[in-house]
Each structure stands twice: as C-alpha cells, then as structure tokens.
Design a protein around this motif. Structure first.
Motif, short mmCIF file in Angstrom:
data_model
loop_
_atom_site.label_atom_id
_atom_site.label_comp_id
_atom_site.label_asym_id
_atom_site.label_seq_id
_atom_site.Cartn_x
_atom_site.Cartn_y
_atom_site.Cartn_z
N ALA A 284 73.87 111.62 -10.58
CA ALA A 284 72.62 112.11 -10.03
C ALA A 284 72.87 113.27 -9.09
O ALA A 284 73.99 113.46 -8.60
CB ALA A 284 71.88 110.99 -9.31
N TYR B 253 63.96 118.30 -6.09
CA TYR B 253 63.87 117.16 -7.00
C TYR B 253 65.22 116.48 -7.15
O TYR B 253 66.26 117.11 -6.97
CB TYR B 253 63.31 117.57 -8.37
N TYR C 254 67.58 114.43 -9.88
CA TYR C 254 67.74 114.30 -11.32
C TYR C 254 68.82 113.25 -11.59
O TYR C 254 69.81 113.16 -10.86
CB TYR C 254 68.14 115.64 -11.95
N SER C 255 68.59 112.45 -12.61
CA SER C 255 69.53 111.39 -12.96
C SER C 255 69.84 111.43 -14.44
O SER C 255 68.94 111.59 -15.26
CB SER C 255 68.90 110.03 -12.61
N GLU D 153 67.54 110.43 -19.26
CA GLU D 153 67.39 111.27 -18.07
C GLU D 153 66.08 111.01 -17.35
O GLU D 153 65.11 110.57 -17.97
CB GLU D 153 67.48 112.75 -18.49
N ARG E 198 63.61 112.50 -13.77
CA ARG E 198 63.46 113.46 -12.69
C ARG E 198 62.41 112.97 -11.72
O ARG E 198 61.43 112.33 -12.13
CB ARG E 198 63.04 114.80 -13.30
N CYS E 199 62.61 113.25 -10.44
CA CYS E 199 61.62 112.90 -9.42
C CYS E 199 61.39 114.11 -8.53
O CYS E 199 62.30 114.56 -7.82
CB CYS E 199 62.10 111.72 -8.58
N ASP E 200 60.16 114.65 -8.57
CA ASP E 200 59.83 115.81 -7.74
C ASP E 200 59.40 115.35 -6.36
O ASP E 200 58.81 114.29 -6.20
CB ASP E 200 58.71 116.61 -8.40
N SER F 27 61.44 107.00 -8.61
CA SER F 27 62.76 107.62 -8.62
C SER F 27 63.25 108.09 -9.99
O SER F 27 62.90 107.54 -11.03
CB SER F 27 63.81 106.71 -7.97
N HIS F 28 64.02 109.15 -9.95
CA HIS F 28 64.77 109.71 -11.06
C HIS F 28 65.55 108.63 -11.81
O HIS F 28 65.50 108.52 -13.03
CB HIS F 28 65.71 110.78 -10.49
N ARG G 131 63.38 106.15 -13.66
CA ARG G 131 62.80 106.78 -14.86
C ARG G 131 63.82 106.83 -15.99
O ARG G 131 63.50 106.52 -17.13
CB ARG G 131 62.27 108.17 -14.54
#
Ligand code: ITT
Ligand code: NA
Length: 185
Positions: free
Chosen positions: A65, A105, A107-108, A122, A124-126, A166-167, A170
């Motif tokens: 991440a 953001y 990203y995972s 994958e 993503r959390c903005d 959360s990334h 998700r």
C-alpha cells in the motif's frame, strides 16, 4: 478456510481478516523473506507474492500500500514505508504546511499467489491530509488521513469504520468476490 498473508504488520492482518471472514476465510500471518525492491505497488506486490509462494509452497497474499499526495505529485507513493520510517507523520505534516490543496489517496494492491499464477486485487481511498495528527488507532499515516465524506482521521475510527472507506478493505472485497465466484486455492 485459511488464507496466509506474508506481512509482519498485524494491523493489516486484522483489517484484512474482517473483510475476508465475510467470505469464509481466516487470515494468518506467515513468515516469508521480505523483498525490499523499489517500484510501483503492483510490481512490488506481484514479485513479493511469487517469491514467497516459491519458498512457502502454499497459497498466500502479499499486500502493498501507499499514500499518494496530489500537491506533492504523488509522493510518497511507493516510497511510503521509507518516508514513514524516516521523516514520519510529523515530516509529512511539515511538508504540507501552508499547502491549500490537501487531496491525497491511499492505494492498495493485494497479490494472491497460488498454483495457477498470481492474481491482483486493487482498491483506492480518496481523502485529504489533516492539518495535524489526530487519533490513536490504526497504524502508519492513519492519524493524518481523512477519508472523503468524513471529518475524522482513520486513527479516530474503529477497524469496522476504517473498513467502510479504506483502500485495503476495497481490495479485499474484490478478492472475496473472486473467491466466492468459485476459484479454488
Ligand atoms: P508489509 O510487511 O506488509 O510490507 P508495511 O507496514 O511495510 O507492511 P506497506 O509497505 O504496504 O506496509 O505500506 C507502506 C507504508 O504506508 C507503511 O509504512 C504504512 O505506514 C503506510 N500505510 C499502508 N497502509 C496504510 C493504512 O491503511 N493506513 C495508514 N498508513 C498505511
Ligand atoms: Na511493503
């Protein structure tokens, strides 16, 4: 059923477990050599998962991440672990002093290595970077990250609340759907 995670970060394990338990999997840490290669999150996760699988010999996930700050052109991104260890949260807050554009953001990338190869999931959390650290829960940059639609930082939330945004959650939900679609590990 068990899914092994090659990570030493117990916070990650707990966050992943909450999601994966919903599709019938427990998450357990497994010792695997940690490759510290530099590169984008996808390549790092993919390579680390293949290598760990070749040594451990059972299906496992590696999650990589990073925090990407718009005003810093995506920094620290793939360098997030290094930045956390060196300048830390306080260093990032300083870099962002007087910066109006606070967008960032997380990203995972989850890489699942199994006998048929590696599958990537994958998320993503903005959100935005807080003016100062708040909260004591979570880990890493959680005290300075506020997800979109919230006023609290991740560090002011329970795991369940963090997982709503959360990334990592998700990405893990995508892994769940894939597992539920009938893939056998
Ligand atoms: P691994 O053993 O799984 O690699 P790690 O803690 O090194 O665990 P990453 O390389 O994936 O984790 O993450 C890079 C950095 O980004 C890490 O140092 C954390 O501080 C931060 N980070 C990752 N996910 C985060 C999250 O959900 N909340 C806050 N910070 C996070
Ligand atoms: Na990592």
């Amino acid at each position: 059923r068990v899914i092994y995670a090659a990570t030493s970060n117990m916070h990650k394990i707990r966050e992943l477990e909450r999601v994966l338990s919903e599709c019938g999997y427990r998450v357990e840490p497994i010792a695997a050599p940690k490759v510290e290669l530099q590169g984008d999150l996808r390549s790092v996760a993919l390579y680390a998962a293949s290598l760990a699988y070749s040594i451990v010999g059972r299906p496992l996930i590696v999650e990589d991440a990073g925090l990407f700050i718009e005003a810093l052109n995506g920094f620290p991104g793939p360098y997030s672990a290094y930045v956390y260890k060196t300048i830390g949260i306080e260093g990032v807050v300083k870099l962002m002093e007087g910066v109006a554009d606070r967008r960032a953001y997380f990203y995972s990338v989850i890489a699942l290595a199994y006998d048929r190869g590696v599958a990537l999931f994958e998320g993503r959390c903005d959100g935005r970077i807080a003016e100062e650290p708040r909260g004591t829960r979570g880990f890493g940059f959680d005290p300075i990250f506020i997800p979109e639609g919230e006023s609290r930082t991740f560090a002011e939330m329970s795991i369940e609340e963090k997982n709503m945004y959360s990334h990592r959650a998700r990405a893990a939900r995508r892994l769940c759907s894939w597992l539920e679609s009938g893939e056998e590990l």
